[in-house]
Every structure is written in C-alpha cells, then in structure tokens.
Design a protein around this motif. Structure first.
Motif, PDB file in Angstrom:
ATOM      1  N   ILE A 189     -10.252  -2.411  -2.480  1.00 21.95           N
ATOM      2  CA  ILE A 189      -9.659  -1.299  -1.897  1.00 21.95           C
ATOM      3  C   ILE A 189      -9.950  -2.152  -0.330  1.00 21.95           C
ATOM      4  O   ILE A 189      -9.153  -3.027   0.294  1.00 21.95           O
ATOM      5  CB  ILE A 189     -10.543  -0.235  -1.540  1.00 21.95           C
ATOM      6  N   ALA A 190     -10.902  -2.733   0.088  1.00 19.51           N
ATOM      7  CA  ALA A 190     -11.450  -4.559   0.717  1.00 19.51           C
ATOM      8  C   ALA A 190     -10.216  -5.296   0.823  1.00 19.51           C
ATOM      9  O   ALA A 190     -10.012  -5.877   1.682  1.00 19.51           O
ATOM     10  CB  ALA A 190     -12.852  -4.649   0.844  1.00 19.51           C
ATOM     11  N   GLU A 191     -10.423  -5.643  -0.724  1.00 19.47           N
ATOM     12  CA  GLU A 191      -9.201  -7.118   0.035  1.00 19.47           C
ATOM     13  C   GLU A 191      -7.700  -6.304   0.122  1.00 19.47           C
ATOM     14  O   GLU A 191      -6.972  -7.303   0.544  1.00 19.47           O
ATOM     15  CB  GLU A 191      -8.821  -7.228  -1.931  1.00 19.47           C
ATOM     16  N   ARG A 192      -7.270  -5.118  -0.601  1.00 18.38           N
ATOM     17  CA  ARG A 192      -5.850  -5.009   0.178  1.00 18.38           C
ATOM     18  C   ARG A 192      -5.891  -4.432   1.541  1.00 18.38           C
ATOM     19  O   ARG A 192      -4.751  -4.523   2.368  1.00 18.38           O
ATOM     20  CB  ARG A 192      -6.094  -3.876  -0.952  1.00 18.38           C
ATOM     21  N   LEU A 193      -7.136  -3.831   2.076  1.00 16.99           N
ATOM     22  CA  LEU A 193      -7.308  -4.207   3.268  1.00 16.99           C
ATOM     23  C   LEU A 193      -7.153  -4.766   4.517  1.00 16.99           C
ATOM     24  O   LEU A 193      -7.170  -4.798   5.055  1.00 16.99           O
ATOM     25  CB  LEU A 193      -7.970  -2.692   3.451  1.00 16.99           C
ATOM     26  N   ALA A 194      -7.751  -5.670   3.910  1.00 14.23           N
ATOM     27  CA  ALA A 194      -7.805  -7.532   4.375  1.00 14.23           C
ATOM     28  C   ALA A 194      -8.287  -7.094   5.290  1.00 14.23           C
ATOM     29  O   ALA A 194      -8.370  -7.585   6.508  1.00 14.23           O
ATOM     30  CB  ALA A 194      -6.104  -7.516   4.245  1.00 14.23           C
ATOM     31  N   ALA A 226      -8.175  -0.569  13.829  1.00 13.29           N
ATOM     32  CA  ALA A 226      -7.811  -0.929  12.584  1.00 13.29           C
ATOM     33  C   ALA A 226      -8.805  -0.021  11.527  1.00 13.29           C
ATOM     34  O   ALA A 226      -8.237   0.231  10.285  1.00 13.29           O
ATOM     35  CB  ALA A 226      -8.695  -1.887  12.659  1.00 13.29           C
ATOM     36  N   LEU A 227     -10.458   0.474  12.212  1.00 11.73           N
ATOM     37  CA  LEU A 227     -10.902   0.398  11.556  1.00 11.73           C
ATOM     38  C   LEU A 227     -10.411   2.416  10.583  1.00 11.73           C
ATOM     39  O   LEU A 227     -10.212   3.128   9.726  1.00 11.73           O
ATOM     40  CB  LEU A 227     -12.445   1.276  12.107  1.00 11.73           C
ATOM     41  N   THR A 228     -10.272   3.200  11.617  1.00  8.75           N
ATOM     42  CA  THR A 228      -9.415   3.947  11.965  1.00  8.75           C
ATOM     43  C   THR A 228      -8.327   4.061  11.288  1.00  8.75           C
ATOM     44  O   THR A 228      -8.069   5.586  10.568  1.00  8.75           O
ATOM     45  CB  THR A 228      -9.364   5.233  13.277  1.00  8.75           C
ATOM     46  N   GLN A 229      -7.294   2.689  11.148  1.00  6.06           N
ATOM     47  CA  GLN A 229      -6.099   2.826  10.407  1.00  6.06           C
ATOM     48  C   GLN A 229      -6.657   3.126   9.080  1.00  6.06           C
ATOM     49  O   GLN A 229      -6.179   3.685   7.920  1.00  6.06           O
ATOM     50  CB  GLN A 229      -5.744   1.803  10.757  1.00  6.06           C
ATOM     51  N   ALA A 230      -7.652   2.099   8.857  1.00  8.92           N
ATOM     52  CA  ALA A 230      -8.380   2.120   6.979  1.00  8.92           C
ATOM     53  C   ALA A 230      -8.617   3.846   6.366  1.00  8.92           C
ATOM     54  O   ALA A 230      -8.901   3.675   5.218  1.00  8.92           O
ATOM     55  CB  ALA A 230      -9.630   0.888   7.626  1.00  8.92           C
ATOM     56  N   GLU A 231      -9.627   4.393   7.544  1.00 11.83           N
ATOM     57  CA  GLU A 231      -9.842   5.590   7.128  1.00 11.83           C
ATOM     58  C   GLU A 231      -9.411   6.426   6.379  1.00 11.83           C
ATOM     59  O   GLU A 231      -8.568   7.355   5.291  1.00 11.83           O
ATOM     60  CB  GLU A 231     -10.469   6.082   8.406  1.00 11.83           C
ATOM     61  N   ARG A 232      -7.821   6.396   7.850  1.00  9.52           N
ATOM     62  CA  ARG A 232      -6.749   7.027   7.109  1.00  9.52           C
ATOM     63  C   ARG A 232      -5.638   6.458   5.659  1.00  9.52           C
ATOM     64  O   ARG A 232      -5.617   7.615   4.975  1.00  9.52           O
ATOM     65  CB  ARG A 232      -5.631   6.849   8.730  1.00  9.52           C
ATOM     66  N   ARG A 233      -5.753   5.496   5.454  1.00  8.98           N
ATOM     67  CA  ARG A 233      -5.425   4.935   3.940  1.00  8.98           C
ATOM     68  C   ARG A 233      -6.272   5.237   3.348  1.00  8.98           C
ATOM     69  O   ARG A 233      -5.451   5.633   2.127  1.00  8.98           O
ATOM     70  CB  ARG A 233      -5.215   3.272   4.288  1.00  8.98           C
ATOM     71  N   LEU A 234      -7.428   5.075   3.316  1.00  8.87           N
ATOM     72  CA  LEU A 234      -8.245   5.813   2.400  1.00  8.87           C
ATOM     73  C   LEU A 234      -8.352   7.270   1.819  1.00  8.87           C
ATOM     74  O   LEU A 234      -8.777   7.814   0.926  1.00  8.87           O
ATOM     75  CB  LEU A 234     -10.359   5.438   2.555  1.00  8.87           C
ATOM     76  N   ALA A 235      -8.116   8.176   3.121  1.00  5.04           N
ATOM     77  CA  ALA A 235      -8.123   9.711   2.726  1.00  5.04           C
ATOM     78  C   ALA A 235      -6.096   9.791   1.734  1.00  5.04           C
ATOM     79  O   ALA A 235      -6.540  10.527   1.997  1.00  5.04           O
ATOM     80  CB  ALA A 235      -7.470  10.329   3.941  1.00  5.04           C
ATOM     81  N   ASP A 236      -5.855   8.753   1.933  1.00  5.91           N
ATOM     82  CA  ASP A 236      -4.148   8.984   1.759  1.00  5.91           C
ATOM     83  C   ASP A 236      -3.230   8.524   0.676  1.00  5.91           C
ATOM     84  O   ASP A 236      -2.511   7.588   0.841  1.00  5.91           O
ATOM     85  CB  ASP A 236      -2.986  10.425   2.742  1.00  5.91           C
ATOM     86  N   TRP A 237      -4.499   7.914  -0.144  1.00  4.21           N
ATOM     87  CA  TRP A 237      -4.092   6.524  -0.467  1.00  4.21           C
ATOM     88  C   TRP A 237      -2.919   6.306  -1.894  1.00  4.21           C
ATOM     89  O   TRP A 237      -2.742   7.281  -2.760  1.00  4.21           O
ATOM     90  CB  TRP A 237      -5.068   5.430  -1.288  1.00  4.21           C
TER      91      TRP A 237
END
Length: 392
Positions: free
Chosen positions: A291-296, A308-319
């Motif tokens: 996941i860390a690799e995909r989020l870059a 960027a971290l807020t966006q990563a949170e959103r992505r993790l909550a609805d991948w």
C-alpha cells in the motif's frame, strides 16, 4: 414396470432429503433419485468438514432474490431453532463460531447420518448412482426414467441444486427441467466466490496468503469480515460475501482500516514524525509495504503535507478494486439466480401453472449470505414442500 409413489424427489442433497423425510413421515410414499454415488456431498465438505448447518440470525433480508420477500414464508415457518431441535434430538454436539454461525463439534457426516435416519423413519426409498434419463408428465402424473428403472408420482420435486462445485457432480439440470415445464429461470451466476484481479493489480496479487480484517462493499452491500489475498485476486469471508452482489465491470470498495478514527494519520505524523507510512500502517507487513508503494508517499511522515496524508486516509478507507472476473462455478459455494420465484408459491414451493411440480433449495432463485444461511434455506424450503405434498 413403472413403480408408483406419492412423490419423487430429484436430488439427495440437503433440501431433497429434508423434503422427502418430511412428506414420508406424514404418510406419503416417497422416492429420492440422484445420479451421485452418495447423498449429501455438499454437506460433507461444508464448514471445513464440520457443516455450518444454520445461522441464528436467519432472516429474509440475508438472502438475494429477484423477489426479496419470497423467502419470508418458508423461513418464518421453519427457522433455525427448528433445525437446532432436530440436531439436538439426534444428540449432535454443536457450537457457535462467529456471527451466529453454528457448526458440528464433530463431523458434517453426523448431519448426513441424521437426515438419512429421518428418511428411514419416513420409509423413504433412496436410489443413488441412478441418472435421470427422462421426465414426462401425463394425466396428472410425472414419470421419471432413471438408471434401468422407472417410477411415477403425482408430485415431482426439483432439488438438484445449481451448477456450483461441478466436481461434486453439480449441473444445470434443474434449470433445463424447469424450462421444459414452462418455468422461467433467472440467469445463474457464481456466488460466494473469490474475485480475480487484472494484471495491473499484480502488486496485490503478489500478496498471496495475506489476510486482514476489512469492510468490503459492492453496491449497497457492506460486510465487515476478513479479506484474503490470493495469487489470482481476492478472497476471504468479506470478499465472498460481496461477490454475490458484484457484477462484471463494477468496482468494489475495501476499507483496510475500519477501526481507525478520522485524522489518525495526521495524528501519527505529529506523534511519530520520523516514522514512515509503511511502519505507521497497522496492517500485515507485506500489505503495508504494498500500500505504501502504491500511495507513493516516500520518506518520513513529518515531511509529508497534511493534505497528502488526508488523501491517503481517504484512499485507505475506500480502496477501489475493479475485478476482471470470478473463479467461476468451480470455486463458488452457491449460485445466484435459478428457477424464478415468480413461478412458485412462497408457501408451498409448488409451480403456479404446473400442479404437482415443486422446486426447493439452491435450484430456486434464493441465495443466502455466507455462514449457514443457504443450508437454512434448504431445510426451510424442503420442509415447506414436504408439508404441502402431504397436504398439511
């Protein structure tokens, strides 16, 4: 010579055995015919060999059907407590695992033995290794040519299931027979089945064997259980559940961290600014790395922008995943679709325009969630048809 019976049940699975002994114990002469060499094969492999035989939370809203109300009648008249009483009568020890799922303490063979004992009590004749060669209907009686014999009865029950798990002998016979007698069939498709991912998701396909608790979504359906990565895609209880609702071309959503509060990643940045995203993710190591690799998001959290971290949170909550298919009927536990409920009575399971013809269990367009719901439908629909055949 054609032998006379009061009812012929095609299929020696859970629904067929239930229907047969219910009618038999109410005084009807019943014959079960099956092409398999042993009864209850699907029962024997279920629940890892311990048979998840019912669910305490059984209700009609846990089933998929073109008519979401159809299952209410049978399930309301023969519920989980009724089958538990039968299990207790045969002194079969059982336990609740999770989410209302009941399993045998010992072996699924106990459930098959119980059903056969009940059939014996109802003097039900069972003919195995006896493929059906032809079924005809004349003068109010169904004639079934099977093996090198023939039998006739005013009642015929289609209990041959759907095409899931063909290695056990499953076929689409039920649908062919239903169509022959004028019943419609809702398009069958694999359900409770692993999903496959396309090549561009190879990063996740390389996580084969990694499992983690998630919330998975397909359409409006949401399930909080474990997801499992496989060499072909996604599996595990949460994925199997949403697979019944998923359609080709659609996406599914996965919340990888359902227990984390909003803003947790920003809080991690402030508490551990030198940590990396990979080390901050409370996930299995290989999954966290993927996941860390995909989020870059490279480097320390303290160097990342809050946005960027807020966006990563959103992505993790609805991948979002867009599966390219399923592993098919070969790996599907059950089938969505089947004989249309519009052509059946929800009380008796009898065909509306073909008196004496019944359909029960997986052959019908009623499909339950994972966790014992499909067996409870088999018991309830079989019981309903058996009572109707006996006129009670």
């Amino acid at each position: 010579m054609t032998e006379p019976f009061d009812a012929i049940v095609l299929g020696a699975g859970g629904a067929g055995l239930m229907c047969a002994f219910t009618a038999g114990q109410l005084g009807k002469r019943v014959l079960i015919v099956d092409h398999a060499d042993a009864p209850g094969k699907k029962i024997l492999i279920s629940g890892g060999g311990r048979c998840n035989f019912t669910n305490l939370h059984t209700a009609a809203d846990r089933y998929l059907s073109a008519n979401p109300h159809f299952a209410k009648s049978a399930l309301g008249r023969y519920g989980a407590s009724d089958f538990i009483a039968l299990v207790d009568k045969h002194r079969i020890a059982w336990h609740e695992k999770t989410l209302g799922q009941l399993f045998c303490d010992g072996s699924a063979r106990q459930i098959v033995a119980m059903l056969l004992a009940e059939c014996e009590a109802g003097e039900v004749a069972i003919r195995l290794d006896s493929p059906v060669r032809d079924v005809t209907h004349t003068d109010g009686r169904f004639t079934v040519a099977h093996g090198d014999r023939a039998a006739s009865a005013p009642a015929l029950v289609i209990a041959t299931g759907g095409p899931s798990i063909p290695k056990l002998g499953a076929t689409g016979f039920a649908y062919d027979l239903a169509r022959r007698f004028g019943l419609k069939v809702v398009e069958p498709r694999p359900a409770l089945v692993p999903l496959t991912l396309p090549q561009d998701e190879a990063l996740f396909r390389e996580l084969s064997g990694v499992a983690t608790p998630v919330v998975a979504r397909a359409g409006r359906a949401t399930f909080a259980e474990a997801a499992l990565f496989t060499h072909r895609g996604l599996s595990g209880p949460a994925i199997l559940q949403v697979s019944s609702y998923w359609r080709h071309g659609e996406e599914i959503g996965v919340d990888f961290l359902p227990d984390q509060p909003a803003g947790w990643l920003l809080e991690a940045k402030r508490a551990r600014p030198r940590a990396t995203l990979k080390s901050a993710l409370p996930l299995p190591d290989r999954l966290a790395a993927a996941i860390a690799e995909r989020l870059a998001l490279d480097g320390e959290l303290g160097r990342q922008r809050d946005a960027a971290l807020t966006q990563a949170e959103r992505r993790l909550a609805d991948w979002r995943f867009r599966p390219n298919g399923t592993e098919g009927f070969a790996k599907a536990e059950v089938t969505v679709g089947g004989i249309s409920t519009a052509d059946l009575s929800s009380k008796t399971m009898e065909a509306r325009r073909m008196p004496g013809l019944y359909a029960v269990g997986e052959a019908v367009d009623v499909t339950g969630w994972l966790g014992g719901y499909n067996f409870q439908w088999a018991w309830a629909s079989g019981w309903a048809a058996g009572r109707a055949i006996a006129g009670t």
